[in-house]
Design a protein around this motif. Structure first.
Motif, short mmCIF file in Angstrom:
data_model
loop_
_atom_site.label_atom_id
_atom_site.label_comp_id
_atom_site.label_asym_id
_atom_site.label_seq_id
_atom_site.Cartn_x
_atom_site.Cartn_y
_atom_site.Cartn_z
N SER A 1 49.25 48.92 -95.97
CA SER A 1 48.45 48.46 -97.10
C SER A 1 47.10 47.94 -96.62
O SER A 1 46.98 47.37 -95.53
N ARG A 2 46.07 48.15 -97.46
CA ARG A 2 44.73 47.68 -97.11
C ARG A 2 44.24 46.70 -98.17
O ARG A 2 44.64 46.74 -99.33
N GLY A 3 43.36 45.83 -97.78
CA GLY A 3 42.77 44.88 -98.70
C GLY A 3 41.61 44.19 -98.01
O GLY A 3 41.40 44.37 -96.81
N VAL A 4 40.84 43.42 -98.74
CA VAL A 4 39.79 42.63 -98.12
C VAL A 4 40.45 41.67 -97.14
O VAL A 4 41.31 40.88 -97.54
N PRO A 5 40.12 41.73 -95.87
CA PRO A 5 40.84 40.94 -94.86
C PRO A 5 40.87 39.45 -95.19
O PRO A 5 39.84 38.83 -95.40
N GLY A 6 42.08 38.91 -95.26
CA GLY A 6 42.24 37.49 -95.50
C GLY A 6 42.32 37.09 -96.96
O GLY A 6 42.53 35.92 -97.26
N LEU A 7 42.16 38.05 -97.88
CA LEU A 7 42.23 37.73 -99.31
C LEU A 7 43.70 37.70 -99.73
O LEU A 7 44.46 38.62 -99.43
N ARG A 8 44.09 36.62 -100.42
CA ARG A 8 45.49 36.41 -100.76
C ARG A 8 45.67 36.06 -102.23
O ARG A 8 44.82 35.45 -102.86
N HIS A 9 46.84 36.43 -102.76
CA HIS A 9 47.22 36.06 -104.12
C HIS A 9 47.68 34.60 -104.10
O HIS A 9 48.52 34.21 -103.29
N GLU B 1 46.73 39.93 -87.42
CA GLU B 1 45.88 40.35 -86.30
C GLU B 1 44.98 41.52 -86.69
O GLU B 1 43.78 41.52 -86.34
N PRO B 2 45.48 42.55 -87.40
CA PRO B 2 44.56 43.61 -87.85
C PRO B 2 43.43 43.08 -88.72
O PRO B 2 42.29 43.56 -88.64
N GLU B 3 43.72 42.09 -89.53
CA GLU B 3 42.67 41.50 -90.37
C GLU B 3 41.65 40.76 -89.51
O GLU B 3 40.44 40.81 -89.78
N ARG B 4 42.11 40.07 -88.49
CA ARG B 4 41.19 39.36 -87.60
C ARG B 4 40.26 40.36 -86.91
O ARG B 4 39.05 40.12 -86.76
N LEU B 5 40.82 41.48 -86.49
CA LEU B 5 40.01 42.52 -85.84
C LEU B 5 39.00 43.10 -86.84
O LEU B 5 37.85 43.37 -86.47
N ALA B 6 39.44 43.31 -88.09
CA ALA B 6 38.53 43.85 -89.10
C ALA B 6 37.38 42.89 -89.38
O ALA B 6 36.22 43.31 -89.51
#
Length: 338
Positions: free
Chosen positions: A149-157, A212-217
């Protein structure tokens, strides 16, 4: 003749035609209004609310929630620092699509434009009014628990709720702490004591740490200067504006003014494959190149307009491109392929 001279000329005519009954200051304000150049900073908050509504398309209650006694101008850029940083990051999601322009182009959330959301930027949050399908818009921006799944990195519901019979989703960006509300309620009201709802999808929530993928993004996003951050955040705040005098519009999906000749923005490749948009840069220097809507001139005017523009932003034209400068930062706007 410059705008100031045009306003003064019309003001003198208004006063003359009134046989000097109308004071020059009142005549000047009337003339400035006709030219779309009211001195917004001198207006009482109650007078700014209907002016903002004319540009943003918000409901009056939504605009009232955005303008207070300490609000600068129309409040499009008057926000907390975390909001400004988040909006600049969100710009890299909303204004990139169908062309590789670095890591954020893979987010490819330019499709949000097809929902014609109304942005209601506020001091402590960004409210995105998507009356047709708020949950669908949220799925474009939020990651789920599904693999890949993809999303704006770090954006949460954070929470879903119902207000005025419409679904709303409150999202929080963990790295900045900024709030984004996506709602079907035109008034974009805060949650308050409204009825809570279960989300329709298994979104990542505020209980999930940044991966970790979000941190890299996020690390792959080039650095932005303070002034560049304000320019990119300003793109989001002006996502769907319409000039109250019907001279320009900033919609990415169509020309809401339906001006003659605007159909040329819908070239065959745009109709078939969607608009290609590329927003990228580093430090002080950024560029937005695209096909489709809006006209580069329209977006440049919206960013520098006397009533609705970013305070201090300046516009110049070089060849086929428009350059918006703010402090030491520059944003190039062009429909040429970058």
């Amino acid at each position: 003749m410059t705008l100031d001279k045009n306003i003064a000329k019309l003001a003198h005519r208004i006063r003359r035609e009134s046989e000097d009954v109308i004071p020059f200051q009142q005549a000047w304000l009337t003339a400035a209004g006709q030219f779309g150049a009211l001195p917004v900073h001198t207006m009482a908050p109650r007078d700014r609310i209907p002016l903002r509504v004319k540009y943003t398309g918000e409901s009056v209650p939504a605009a009232q929630s955005s303008i207070g006694n300490d609000t600068h101008g129309l409040g499009l850029d008057h926000c907390l620092d975390d909001q400004r940083v988040f909006r600049a990051l969100l710009a890299l999601a909303l204004f990139n699509g169908n062309v590789y322009a670095g890591p954020t182009a893979r987010w490819n959330y330019a499709v949000v434009a097809s929902y014609d959301p109304v942005m209601s930027p506020r001091h402590d949050r960004l409210v995105m009014v998507a009356e047709r399908a708020p949950e669908n818009v949220a799925t474009r921006l939020l990651a789920t628990e599904a693999a890949g799944s993809r999303g704006v990195p770090g954006l949460r519901h954070e929470v879903s709720y119902e207000c005025h019979g419409q679904r709303s989703l409150c999202l929080r960006h963990l790295p900045t702490g900024a709030l984004l509300t996506i709602t079907g309620d035109p008034d974009g009201c805060h949650r308050g004591n409204k009825r809570g709802l279960s989300p329709l999808h298994r979104y990542l929530t505020i209980d999930h740490d940044v991966t970790e993928p979000e941190r890299l993004a996020l690390a792959a996003v080039p650095p932005m200067s303070h002034d560049a951050t304000a320019l990119l955040a300003g793109l989001v705040s002006r996502y769907n504006l319409v000039d109250r005098r019907s001279h320009w519009a900033t919609s990415l999906s169509r020309d809401p003014l339906e001006r003659p000749g605007s159909e040329h923005r819908r070239e065959p490749d745009v109709r078939l494959d969607g608009a290609a948009r590329r927003l990228w840069g580093s430090g002080h220097s950024w560029a937005f190149h695209w096909n489709g809507y809006p006209e580069p001139h329209d977006l440049a005017i919206a960013l520098t307009h006397r009533e609705v523009g970013i305070k201090g932003a300046r516009l110049t034209r070089r060849g086929g491109a428009f350059h918006v400068a703010l402090g030491t930062a520059s944003l190039e706007l062009s429909d040429e392929k970058g």
